[in-house]
Design a protein around this motif. Structure first.
Motif, short mmCIF file in Angstrom:
data_model
loop_
_atom_site.label_atom_id
_atom_site.label_comp_id
_atom_site.label_asym_id
_atom_site.label_seq_id
_atom_site.Cartn_x
_atom_site.Cartn_y
_atom_site.Cartn_z
N ARG A 117 0.81 -1.21 0.00
CA ARG A 117 0.00 0.00 0.00
C ARG A 117 0.85 1.27 0.00
N HIS A 118 1.82 1.36 0.90
CA HIS A 118 2.60 2.59 1.00
C HIS A 118 3.49 2.79 -0.23
N ARG A 119 4.01 1.70 -0.79
CA ARG A 119 4.84 1.83 -1.98
C ARG A 119 4.01 2.25 -3.19
N CYS A 120 2.83 1.69 -3.28
CA CYS A 120 1.94 2.05 -4.39
C CYS A 120 1.58 3.53 -4.35
N ILE A 121 1.25 4.03 -3.17
CA ILE A 121 0.88 5.44 -3.04
C ILE A 121 2.07 6.34 -3.38
N ASP A 122 3.24 6.03 -2.81
CA ASP A 122 4.44 6.84 -3.08
C ASP A 122 4.76 6.86 -4.57
N LEU A 123 4.60 5.71 -5.21
CA LEU A 123 4.95 5.61 -6.63
C LEU A 123 4.02 6.46 -7.50
N PHE A 124 2.72 6.35 -7.29
CA PHE A 124 1.79 7.12 -8.09
C PHE A 124 1.94 8.62 -7.83
N VAL A 125 2.18 8.99 -6.59
CA VAL A 125 2.40 10.40 -6.29
C VAL A 125 3.61 10.93 -7.05
N HIS A 126 4.67 10.14 -7.05
CA HIS A 126 5.89 10.54 -7.76
C HIS A 126 5.63 10.67 -9.26
N MET A 127 4.92 9.71 -9.84
CA MET A 127 4.65 9.76 -11.28
C MET A 127 3.74 10.93 -11.63
N ASP B 92 -7.55 -8.13 -0.70
CA ASP B 92 -7.41 -9.43 -1.33
C ASP B 92 -6.48 -10.31 -0.52
N SER B 93 -7.06 -11.31 0.18
CA SER B 93 -6.27 -12.27 0.96
C SER B 93 -5.35 -11.55 1.95
N GLY B 94 -5.89 -10.56 2.63
CA GLY B 94 -5.10 -9.84 3.61
C GLY B 94 -4.19 -8.79 3.01
N PHE B 95 -4.18 -8.65 1.70
CA PHE B 95 -3.33 -7.68 1.02
C PHE B 95 -4.14 -6.42 0.74
N GLU B 96 -3.83 -5.35 1.46
CA GLU B 96 -4.56 -4.10 1.30
C GLU B 96 -3.85 -3.23 0.27
N LYS B 97 -4.56 -2.86 -0.76
CA LYS B 97 -3.97 -2.06 -1.82
C LYS B 97 -4.07 -0.57 -1.46
N GLY B 98 -3.16 0.18 -2.08
CA GLY B 98 -3.29 1.62 -2.00
C GLY B 98 -4.54 2.07 -2.74
N SER B 99 -5.16 3.15 -2.29
CA SER B 99 -6.40 3.61 -2.91
C SER B 99 -6.17 4.90 -3.68
N PHE B 100 -7.07 5.15 -4.61
CA PHE B 100 -6.97 6.37 -5.42
C PHE B 100 -7.14 7.61 -4.55
N GLU B 101 -8.04 7.55 -3.58
CA GLU B 101 -8.25 8.71 -2.70
C GLU B 101 -6.99 9.06 -1.93
N GLU B 102 -6.30 8.05 -1.42
CA GLU B 102 -5.07 8.32 -0.68
C GLU B 102 -4.00 8.95 -1.57
N ILE B 103 -3.92 8.46 -2.81
CA ILE B 103 -2.95 9.03 -3.76
C ILE B 103 -3.27 10.49 -4.04
N ILE B 104 -4.52 10.77 -4.34
CA ILE B 104 -4.92 12.14 -4.67
C ILE B 104 -4.72 13.07 -3.47
N GLU B 105 -5.06 12.60 -2.28
CA GLU B 105 -4.87 13.44 -1.10
C GLU B 105 -3.40 13.79 -0.91
N ARG B 106 -2.54 12.81 -1.14
CA ARG B 106 -1.09 13.07 -1.02
C ARG B 106 -0.63 14.06 -2.09
N VAL B 107 -1.12 13.89 -3.31
CA VAL B 107 -0.73 14.79 -4.40
C VAL B 107 -1.20 16.22 -4.09
#
Length: 1064
Positions: free
Chosen positions: A609-619, A651-666
């Motif tokens: 989750r945290h890596r996904c958010i950081d990555l999209f924010v950077h891109m 998904d099976s205990g794997f929580e994905k980063g969300s679009f809202e979290e990415i946008i809020e960070r951006v």
């Protein structure tokens, strides 16, 4: 909004199931389904539509843009051009040379495009697997097929004329793709190919040696692993033969009929010729019995036949090899290769099924005893391989018989590549395991004492030891003890050919050996060592290493995660999740650097989750100033593959980063003061104006229309628009405070916001309009207030621009301004006054005053807090750099802006410091106790209370005890309710709105006075001038207390000047 996507390349056949079994190791396999979604481009956003028109008008720019991003127009739609480059005619030698040069470049570019197509194709395949349109084993097979097809495409383009270096690089790339295909194939055999059981209808009684061998291999883990490795290696060799036949149009075994008959030797003997070196009989035992050879021509034909038989055996084509022997007139040789009536004697379920309920082997073993015929055949093959090797008559014949009996020392000299050597060792080891099982197991052999004797005490030439009853003792010592010792033999240059040990150092050979041993953590470490930054440079946002290896590593990680999702233990899970994320991250950044933004979402969604958010924010930050289409591709990548809100999809205990979290960070990061943004050469106002544009551009991410394919697209669109309204209002407040300068230059940030939101708000969704949420309706109302304000502001600046131009023209020409220009200036002035008066005289809904103020009704002690980042501007417009002394003086000035009684009663706290991010800015923190009408209940005066009054004094440049004329240009402004412990609560929006009213309303009135004076000077009095005076002077309007002393003084001066012109 949907983006066009082709289904699949022409060679991608989703219906080809290859008659594989429907079960795999970790569960039932899903039926393969084609991934054939077609999306049409349908731009519902004005920015995208206008950019389309621009590309159509200027095709050259569109072409360049397309060249930079070849796959931007179609999502996951690879196309591989395997056709050769057409022939080119030459007008003359010089033109011909130029065309040849261009021809070579085009062909090389086509090969590069074919290799790059693997990125889009792999993304399409993995996307289908994520949507459960195909099972994971099917995915592995499709990945293998994709590598083979792209490799073939590159090889086809190599058939044209190229420079030597280009041709070599292209063939090397094709070779690497074939190696990758081999690794995917191995992964399928190890994990994708299901566990098979012996069909009950093929179980016969009494049992046969072949049935028992199949049952043993099916149940024994080591034997099953060996069988899968053999099938994998034979499959690779078989596919190589098919490819050679496709390219060259020929195939092994294309011999003339009866080419195995010794015709030349027969004619030689009929003439009565006698030679000690030439056989005197034509039976197949003659060379061994007479220690002689046929004539060289016959020997050469025989060797050619044996070479083809050897190649077919390595490819697992035993039946084809036997047919070749029969066609060549050597049926006896076919019988030695495939005894027991031509039955397939491989210990596999497939061979058992092919043989069916054939009773011939059962009949033979009822007569001679179970396994006796098989043991005799192996012993005879061993004797033949040893005898032929001693006579050095035929190296291929030696190897062929040695394969039948696991005589490794006679096979390895014929294995000149890694695959054939691994096949020889594995096949021999499997056959010996079966033979040992038939002999009663290792304990039975040990009880005979044979295996306990050292080689020095064993007489290998004794007839009793070499007999069939002792089989497999003759070859037992040649076999590896385990898989690791087998792989060690491949590394040993003493045991194998030099090319084999050299092949062990190749990347995909190392990958395959790690897969064989099941060392997945070691495999991930190995791949990461190849692609990770070297020299301690840990810039994870920069791709390193070979792109094809990065791609392979990323997809291997994903496939392994899917295969072992239910079986990952803590240590293994930590490795494949953490290190796997690093590999995935590397691949996503590579795709991003190659303008494949439409592909990044598939892989970024699999990150933590945290890596996904950081990555999209950077891109998103890197592509903020790119074209609308590029930004829309990133938007689609995030909105389609990530849940919209946190916790929507686990998904099976794997929580994905969300679009809202990415946008809020951006959004949050966009408002931060950027390091090094201060420019000494430009004034403060211009710096703030340029920074406002960057802040405003992020709203574009919220203005895109979500595709209808996502879940609840209408609700998501409404949420995005609501968030865009909220953030735009935050920016409008900041922009309003930095656009107080009376200059013609437009506040570019504010107008960018208005243009971005214009189209979405033309047709807002019913969900947004019908919502009963106060926050939404309040945000929409404030947006319209700011829209009207900046419309008035733009009209005023337009008038100011005309006035300055008229004054400049009059000064240059030395004459009065023309009547047309004067009339134009007067018309704009009238429009400015009319629009501003309409804004100021609104009675039912005054500007920035909420109709229903939902403020905290708490009775417990609550504080309000305001944070601001500002630049100090001198009267000349230059930046005033802060130091500790200046911060202290500014703090004292803030306290002095209020009476001592108010400071004490409200417990005002002020903290001013130099900004840690930009030394040209100051960070201001104000805090005081909330009271009635300033924290609790409605803010009746709509002036923002105490904190707004303090900041307004700084913005207007009227701080008591501070340098005269120094103003604060606000870069960031926030206000909150906070508890006694200092924890921040909900935003205190009333403070910010009141601050804007304190600063903007007086400025609008002063501008109106300026315009009114200008009109009166030109002899055109405005009819509503008196209303403006009454608006300020009237007590019921509450406007007067918004003015500072200096502003009131300026207002009176304008009125005085107006009266003077009126009297004249």
């Amino acid at each position: 909004m949907d983006v066009d996507m082709d289904a699949s390349p022409s060679y991608f056949d989703p219906q080809d199931s290859n008659l594989r079994e429907r079960y795999r190791r970790y569960g039932k396999r899903l039926s393969p389904s084609p991934h054939q979604e077609n999306y049409q481009s349908k731009f519902s956003n004005a920015a995208l539509f206008l950019e389309n028109i621009k590309k159509e008008v200027d095709p050259s720019d569109a072409y360049q843009s397309e060249g930079r991003s070849r796959s931007s127009s179609k999502r996951r739609s690879p196309s591989i051009d395997s056709r050769g480059i057409s022939e080119i005619g030459f007008a003359n030698d010089s033109v011909g040379r130029l065309k040849v040069f261009k021809h070579e470049e085009d062909a090389a570019a086509a090969a590069v495009d074919s290799a790059d197509a693997t990125f889009s194709l792999f993304a399409s395949l993995f996307d289908s697997a994520l949507q459960e349109l195909m099972s994971i084993p099917d995915l592995i097979l499709r990945l293998e097929g994709a590598c083979r097809n792209v490799s073939e495409s590159i090889n086809n383009s190599c058939s044209e004329r190229h420079r030597i270096v280009e041709d070599r690089l292209m063939r090397q790339k094709a070779r690497v793709l074939l190696d990758e295909a081999a690794s995917w194939s191995l992964l399928w055999y190890l994990y994708g190919k299901g566990n098979e059981e012996v069909p009950e209808d093929l179980v016969v009684l009494p049992t046969t040696s072949h049935l028992e061998a199949c049952q043993f291999v099916a149940e024994d883990h080591t034997a099953q692993l060996c069988l899968r490795l053999i099938q994998w290696l034979e499959g690779l060799a078989s596919k190589a033969l098919d490819l050679e036949n496709k390219i060259r149009g020929s195939h092994v075994g294309t011999h003339l009929p009866t080419s195995g008959v010794w015709n030349h030797t027969q004619r030689f003997l009929k003439k009565g010729s006698i030679s000690e070196k030439i056989v005197q009989h034509l039976d197949f035992d003659a060379p061994t019995r007479e220690n002689a050879q046929p004539l060289p021509d016959d020997k050469k034909q025989d060797e050619s036949l044996l070479e083809d038989v050897w190649i077919l055996l390595k490819a697992g084509r035993l039946e084809e090899a036997c047919s070749l022997c029969r066609a060549a007139g050597q049926s006896w040789r076919a019988a030695t290769l495939c005894p027991f009536g031509g039955l397939d004697h491989s210990p596999s379920i497939e061979a058992l099924i092919r043989n069916g309920k054939n009773r011939s082997l059962q009949a033979m073993e009822l007569e001679s005893g179970k396994n006796n015929q098989r043991r005799l055949w192996k012993w005879a093959s061993y004797c033949a391989s040893e005898k032929i090797a001693e006579q050095e008559s035929s190296k291929y014949e030696t190897a062929i018989y040695a394969v039948n009996c696991s005589n490794v020392k006679r096979i390895l000299p014929m294995c000149t590549d890694w695959e054939s050597a691994c096949w020889a060792l594995t096949k021999s080891w499997l056959d010996v395991q079966v033979d040992v099982e038939f002999s009663g197991g290792p304990d039975k052999l040990n009880s005979d004492g044979a295996t306990e004797r050292s080689p020095g005490h064993v007489d290998l030439n004794s007839q009793s030891f070499l007999g069939p009853e002792n089989w497999p003792l003759q070859v037992l010592k040649q076999q590896p003890l385990d898989l690791n010792s087998l792989l060690q033999k491949l590394h040993s240059s003493e045991s194998v050919h030099e090319a084999v040990s050299r092949g062990c150092k190749e990347q995909h050979r190392q990958i395959e050996m790690n897969l064989m041993t099941g060392d997945i953590p070691g495999l991930l470490d190995l791949i990461w060592s190849w692609i990770s930054p070297s020299g301690g440079n840990e810039d994870i946002f920069r791709p390193y290493g070979d792109p094809q290896m990065i791609r392979f590593g990323a997809h291997l990680v994903l496939v392994l995660r899917l295969l072992h999702a239910d079986e990952m233990k803590d240590t293994f899970k930590e490795k494949i999740m953490n290190l796997g994320d690093h590999i995935l991250h590397m691949y996503v950044m590579f795709l991003f650097s190659k303008q494949h933004e439409e592909l990044v979402g598939i892989y970024a969604s699999q990150l933590a989750r945290h890596r996904c958010i950081d990555l999209f924010v950077h891109m998103m930050e890197l592509r903020l100033n790119s074209s609308v289409h590029v930004r829309y591709k990133i938007f689609l990548s995030a909105i389609e593959y990530l849940p919209f809100s946190p916790g929507d999809l686990v998904d099976s205990g794997f929580e994905k980063g969300s679009f809202e979290e990415i946008i809020e960070r951006v959004l949050s990061r966009s408002r931060e003061v950027k390091v090094g943004k201060a420019d000494v050469s430009s004034d403060v106002a211009e710096q703030c104006r340029l920074q406002s544009l960057e802040k405003a551009m992020v709203i574009q991410w919220l203005c895109f229309t979500p595709p209808s394919t996502i879940n609840d697209a209408t609700r998501v669109g409404s949420k995005l628009l609501h968030r865009a309204l909220m953030h735009s209002n935050v920016l409008f407040r900041e922009f309003g405070l930095i656009s107080m300068w009376r200059v013609p230059t437009m506040p570019i940030g504010a107008h960018t916001l208005l243009s971005l939101l214009a189209e979405p708000l033309k047709h807002p969704s019913e969900t947004l309009i019908s919502t009963e949420d106060h926050e939404t309706s309040d945000s929409l109302r404030e947006f319209h207030d700011w829209n009207e304000y900046y419309s008035c502001d733009a009209t005023y600046r337009n008038w100011l621009q005309i006035e300055l131009e008229n004054a400049e023209n009059a000064a240059n020409a030395g004459n009065d301004v023309s009547d047309e220009e004067k009339q134009r200036a007067n018309m704009v002035a009238m429009e400015t006054l009319s629009s501003s008066m309409a804004l100021l005289l609104r009675e039912e809904n005054p500007w920035l005053v909420p109709t229903e103020d939902h403020i905290y009704e708490l009775m417990e002690p609550t504080n309000i807090e305001l944070h601001a980042t500002a630049m100090l501007s001198l009267p000349s417009g230059e930046c005033m750099y802060p130091d500790p002394t200046l911060c202290t003086a500014l703090t004292s000035a803030f306290y002095s802006s209020l009476s001592d009684q108010v400071v004490l009663e409200r417990q005002l706290q002020v903290n001013v410091s130099i900004s840690s991010k930009d030394s040209s800015c100051v960070d201001i923190a104000l805090r005081c106790m909330a009271t009635e009408s300033d924290g609790f209940g409605p803010n009746e005066l709509a002036d923002g209370g105490v904190l707004a009054a303090v900041i307004a004094a700084g913005v207007k440049g009227e701080l008591v005890g501070f340098q005269v004329g120094v103003t604060m240009e606000i870069l960031r402004l926030d206000a909150w309710y906070c508890g006694t412990d200092g924890s921040l609560g909900s935003p205190a929006t009333y403070i910010l709105r009141g601050l804007c009213r304190r600063c903007c309303v007086p400025e609008i009135i002063l501008r109106c006075m300026q315009v009114s004076v200008s009109l009166m000077e030109s002899g055109h009095a405005h009819e509503r001038h008196d209303e403006l005076i009454e608006l300020v002077a009237g007590s019921e309007t509450g406007i007067l207390h918004l003015f500072s002393p200096n502003q009131l003084q300026e207002f009176l001066l304008f009125e005085r000047e107006y009266c003077i012109w009126k009297m004249e």
